[in-house]
Design an enzyme around this catalytic site. Structure first.
Site, PDB file in Angstrom:
ATOM      1  N   GLU A   1       0.829  -1.214   0.000  1.00 43.27           N
ATOM      2  CA  GLU A   1       0.000   0.000   0.000  1.00 43.27           C
ATOM      3  C   GLU A   1       0.862   1.263   0.000  1.00 43.27           C
ATOM      4  O   GLU A   1       0.560   2.236   0.702  1.00 43.27           O
ATOM      5  CB  GLU A   1      -1.004  -0.003   1.161  1.00 43.27           C
ATOM      6  CG  GLU A   1      -2.131  -0.994   0.959  1.00 43.27           C
ATOM      7  CD  GLU A   1      -3.371  -0.692   1.782  1.00 43.27           C
ATOM      8  OE1 GLU A   1      -3.638   0.494   2.066  1.00 43.27           O
ATOM      9  OE2 GLU A   1      -4.067  -1.653   2.144  1.00 43.27           O
TER      10      GLU A   1
ATOM     11  N   GLU B   1      -4.499  11.374 -10.609  1.00 43.93           N
ATOM     12  CA  GLU B   1      -5.098  10.177 -10.026  1.00 43.93           C
ATOM     13  C   GLU B   1      -4.094   9.025  -9.983  1.00 43.93           C
ATOM     14  O   GLU B   1      -4.082   8.241  -9.042  1.00 43.93           O
ATOM     15  CB  GLU B   1      -6.322   9.764 -10.843  1.00 43.93           C
ATOM     16  CG  GLU B   1      -7.500  10.716 -10.724  1.00 43.93           C
ATOM     17  CD  GLU B   1      -8.669  10.247 -11.573  1.00 43.93           C
ATOM     18  OE1 GLU B   1      -8.442   9.718 -12.681  1.00 43.93           O
ATOM     19  OE2 GLU B   1      -9.814  10.404 -11.126  1.00 43.93           O
TER      20      GLU B   1
ATOM     21  N   HIS C   1       0.538  -8.282  -2.237  1.00 48.60           N
ATOM     22  CA  HIS C   1      -0.664  -7.809  -1.550  1.00 48.60           C
ATOM     23  C   HIS C   1      -1.850  -8.509  -2.204  1.00 48.60           C
ATOM     24  O   HIS C   1      -2.245  -8.177  -3.316  1.00 48.60           O
ATOM     25  CB  HIS C   1      -0.801  -6.290  -1.665  1.00 48.60           C
ATOM     26  CG  HIS C   1      -1.881  -5.716  -0.807  1.00 48.60           C
ATOM     27  ND1 HIS C   1      -2.242  -4.393  -0.854  1.00 48.60           N
ATOM     28  CD2 HIS C   1      -2.686  -6.291   0.127  1.00 48.60           C
ATOM     29  CE1 HIS C   1      -3.222  -4.178   0.015  1.00 48.60           C
ATOM     30  NE2 HIS C   1      -3.519  -5.318   0.612  1.00 48.60           N
TER      31      HIS C   1
ATOM     32  N   ASP D   1       1.032  -8.938   2.633  1.00 49.13           N
ATOM     33  CA  ASP D   1      -0.309  -8.967   3.208  1.00 49.13           C
ATOM     34  C   ASP D   1      -1.126  -9.971   2.390  1.00 49.13           C
ATOM     35  O   ASP D   1      -1.519  -9.697   1.264  1.00 49.13           O
ATOM     36  CB  ASP D   1      -0.930  -7.569   3.133  1.00 49.13           C
ATOM     37  CG  ASP D   1      -2.369  -7.529   3.636  1.00 49.13           C
ATOM     38  OD1 ASP D   1      -2.874  -8.578   4.078  1.00 49.13           O
ATOM     39  OD2 ASP D   1      -2.996  -6.450   3.566  1.00 49.13           O
TER      40      ASP D   1
ATOM     41  N   ASN E   1      -3.208  -7.484  12.096  1.00 42.84           N
ATOM     42  CA  ASN E   1      -4.164  -6.476  11.634  1.00 42.84           C
ATOM     43  C   ASN E   1      -5.159  -6.257  12.760  1.00 42.84           C
ATOM     44  O   ASN E   1      -5.747  -7.223  13.265  1.00 42.84           O
ATOM     45  CB  ASN E   1      -4.867  -6.964  10.364  1.00 42.84           C
ATOM     46  CG  ASN E   1      -5.875  -5.959   9.820  1.00 42.84           C
ATOM     47  OD1 ASN E   1      -7.066  -6.230   9.783  1.00 42.84           O
ATOM     48  ND2 ASN E   1      -5.411  -4.803   9.406  1.00 42.84           N
TER      49      ASN E   1
ATOM     50  N   PHE F   1     -11.961  -6.575  13.081  1.00 47.21           N
ATOM     51  CA  PHE F   1     -11.102  -7.731  12.824  1.00 47.21           C
ATOM     52  C   PHE F   1      -9.843  -7.624  13.672  1.00 47.21           C
ATOM     53  O   PHE F   1      -9.283  -6.548  13.856  1.00 47.21           O
ATOM     54  CB  PHE F   1     -10.732  -7.782  11.340  1.00 47.21           C
ATOM     55  CG  PHE F   1      -9.919  -8.982  10.948  1.00 47.21           C
ATOM     56  CD1 PHE F   1     -10.522 -10.217  10.809  1.00 47.21           C
ATOM     57  CD2 PHE F   1      -8.560  -8.876  10.723  1.00 47.21           C
ATOM     58  CE1 PHE F   1      -9.774 -11.331  10.445  1.00 47.21           C
ATOM     59  CE2 PHE F   1      -7.813  -9.971  10.362  1.00 47.21           C
ATOM     60  CZ  PHE F   1      -8.419 -11.213  10.222  1.00 47.21           C
TER      61      PHE F   1
END
Length: 639
Positions: A324, A360, A433, A503, A561, A566
């Site tokens: 990320e 963007e 990821h 992840d 996490n 969660f």
């Protein structure tokens, strides 16, 4: 632990003092839709003062039922469903796990009874028995119209509560532990003697109605809720809450004895490295809608990026595998600042970036591998776009499963191969990821399977490269100096030390974990959800790297996490056991600290994930026995 910014939380302690009767009277004259709702709910509460009013009302409504036991249902549920609170169309489909959307389906406790609502209203109860708090499955609890003066802090254990009615009691205050009940939608405090509210209630980000009518509440708080409603008050409390005490440092867990560590340190042929994996939560996904319990100042990228950088720099790992990371922050922030610590980087964004304009595009996230360029040399880098790889597989039929499930996800992995600058030993590092949505466990398996197939190809290609020439002794070196090591050779890719980390959005009992840990997975595994994916669902999935999770030696961490929806392990560092040994691990976060924190991000933890870090010792390649090394002749010192 990095020192957090104190934020706007340092409020004047006199700000929340009780308002005078006159100011409260003036404020109470304000009538708008927010306060009108308060008045209506307060009147309903006052009409419910008789013993077990809601239980009796529920029993009357279901009196003609043939059931032997009548459950007490939440009388607000029908209205909630009419309002669309529980419908799929109430909000747009989430695109990221968050405080209300978990990356893995949560399992219902098998011991939970069929009832989840408890009505002890109107019974003249003075003290709450602590045995009440063992019913952690309760979603609605009515303690209204009793004689309760104190709410025990143990109420924090009732994390499933969505409705709590404490109206018509003798409360002077409510405990800050109520802030741990982050599932609350309705909290009724009508007709008590409450003058102020604990700032910790600011974490109740899902609260739709905080009932305070009939209390001598502080004028500032009353005016705020009258004018702008419950959410405005909760936001004020959240952003006003002071920064809590810092947690203890995370301890290192050593998997070798002191004697073994010393022996390895004194062995000139011993080689080790460290690797950190961390989903840093990109700026685009760190929004109040997704993480409403986090103070706005602590959720801002300007605050979080400094903590993230400070944290990863403090560990000084040889490899940093980050997920990320958006394009702008990779180019403008991390690359520039990590260069000072001799890091160079490899990065690739999700392929949606190719379809966007420049502004963007720079907000699209991806995976980055930073490595110590003074210690390792990059040989090759490859970027894996799973949807494109799936399209090229002849055994994957172009059916609905492919077009509607696999090809609509743009998750990626970055794979890089390295050589140690001194020894010439090699290393393969993959950083991934995986898709997050629990409704797509089949896609998670496909993505991880495709990645491992590609890592196998990359490692085999790497093994075929000839070793670099052995360093030539320099003229003037003493004859008895240690000869430079001969670079190892590898018969195939599975002999090269390999790391697969990132992840995975999959817990330890998932198909993804089983596949990576066991090297195979049945084609009928339930995580495929009966979808069809070529050889994966006819012959099963296989890989030959002999992987093990670095943290498996301690039974995995309690979590990687941590949000209000969660709390589990979904991040891993997998290593090839035939070529590497784990020597130490970065340990868990202090449980006492966590018991007072509803979720991350947090002023001390800038992402919803925590970083994981392992140190490895490289096993000597079996293809290169020390006694098979060719002799090295030094030039004569007299020349």
């Amino acid at each position: 632990m990095p020192t957090p910014y104190p934020g706007p939380a340092q409020q004047d302690p006199h700000l929340l003092r009780s308002a005078s009767p006159s100011t409260a009277s003036v404020a109470s004259q304000v009538v708008n839709p927010h306060w009108q709702q308060q008045i209506i709910k307060a009147e309903v509460s006052r009409a419910s003062a008789s013993p077990h009013h809601r239980a009796r009302a529920s029993a009357m409504a279901t009196r003609n039922s043939t059931k032997s036991a009548i459950p007490i249902t939440d009388p607000n549920r029908a209205q909630k469903q009419q309002d669309g609170e529980n419908s799929d169309s109430a909000s747009p489909e989430p695109s990221h796990p968050s405080s209300t959307a978990a990356p893995v389906q949560t399992k219902q406790a098998s011991a939970s009874p069929s009832w989840s609502t408890l009505d002890i209203g109107g019974m003249r109860v003075q003290n709450i028995s602590l045995s009440l708090f063992k019913f952690t499955y309760l979603t609605a609890l009515y303690l209204n119209h009793n004689r309760i003066a104190v709410i025990p802090p143990e109420i924090a254990t009732l994390r499933s509560l969505q409705l709590l009615d404490l109206s018509g009691n003798s409360l002077l205050q409510v405990p800050p532990e109520l802030g741990m009940l982050t599932s609350l939608r309705e909290l009724y405090l009508f007709d008590n003697h409450i003058t102020t509210l604990p700032l910790e209630l600011g974490t109740l980000h899902q609260l739709n109605l905080l009932g305070v009518e009939g209390n001598p509440l502080d004028n500032h708080l009353r005016t705020l809720i009258q004018k702008d409603g419950t959410q405005a008050l909760i936001s004020f409390l959240r952003d006003s809450c002071p920064v809590p005490a810092s947690p203890p440092e995370r301890n290192w867990v050593y998997l070798q004895s002191e004697a073994e560590r010393r022996a390895a340190e004194n062995d000139p042929t011993s080689e080790s490295f460290s690797l950190l994996s961390y989903n840093i939560l990109c700026d685009r996904c760190a929004t109040p809608n997704l993480y409403g319990y986090t103070p706005s100042w602590a959720l801002s990228w300007e605050y979080r990026k400094g903590l993230i950088l400070q944290e990863i720099q403090s560990y000084d790992a040889d490899f940093l595998c980050l997920q990320e990371v958006d394009i702008a922050q990779y180019e403008d922030y991390f690359t520039l600042r990590l260069t000072a610590q001799e890091y160079e980087g490899v990065f690739w964004p999700k392929f949606r970036a190719r379809t966007m304009g420049e502004a963007e595009r720079r907000r699209v996230d991806g995976c980055a591998i930073f490595y110590k360029s003074s210690k390792y040399q990059l040989v090759e880098k490859q970027f894996l776009e799973f949807s494109q790889i799936a399209l090229q597989r002849p055994d994957f039929k172009k059916n609905d499963d492919m077009f509607n499930r696999v090809l609509t996800k743009d998750n990626i992995a970055v794979v890089a191969t390295f050589e140690h600058r001194i020894s010439g030993s090699r290393l393969v590092v993959a950083n991934v990821h995986v898709h997050w949505d629990p409704e797509y466990s089949d896609v998670k398996l496909v993505q991880v399977g495709l990645m491992m197939d590609e890592v196998d190809k990359i490692a085999n290609r790497f093994a075929k490269l000839p070793p670099r020439p052995a360093p030539t002794p320099k003229e003037g070196d003493p004859p008895d100096s240690t000869p430079p090591p001969t670079p190892p050779t590898y018969s195939d890719g599975s002999k090269i030390p390999t790391i697969v980390c990132g992840d995975f959005n999959s817990v330890p009992d998932s198909g993804v974990y089983q596949y990576l840990a066991n090297g195979s997975l049945s084609p009928s595994h339930p995580d495929f959800m009966s979808h069809v994916y070529g050889s994966y669902t006819t012959d099963g999935m296989k890989h030959r790297f002999g992987l093990r999770s670095a943290y498996a030696g301690i039974g995995e961490l309690p979590m990687t996490n941590y949000t209000t929806s969660f709390n589990d392990v979904i991040d891993y560092i997998w290593y090839s056991t035939n070529t590497l040994n784990v020597t130490s691990l970065l340990g868990e976060i202090d449980q006492g600290y966590l018991s007072k924190v509803v979720g991350f991000p947090h002023p001390h933890f800038p992402s919803d994930h925590i970083c994981i870090l392992s140190e490895f010792r490289v096993k000597p390649p079996k293809d290169n026995a020390p006694n098979n090394r060719p002799p090295v002749f030094h030039p004569s010192s007299s020349r």
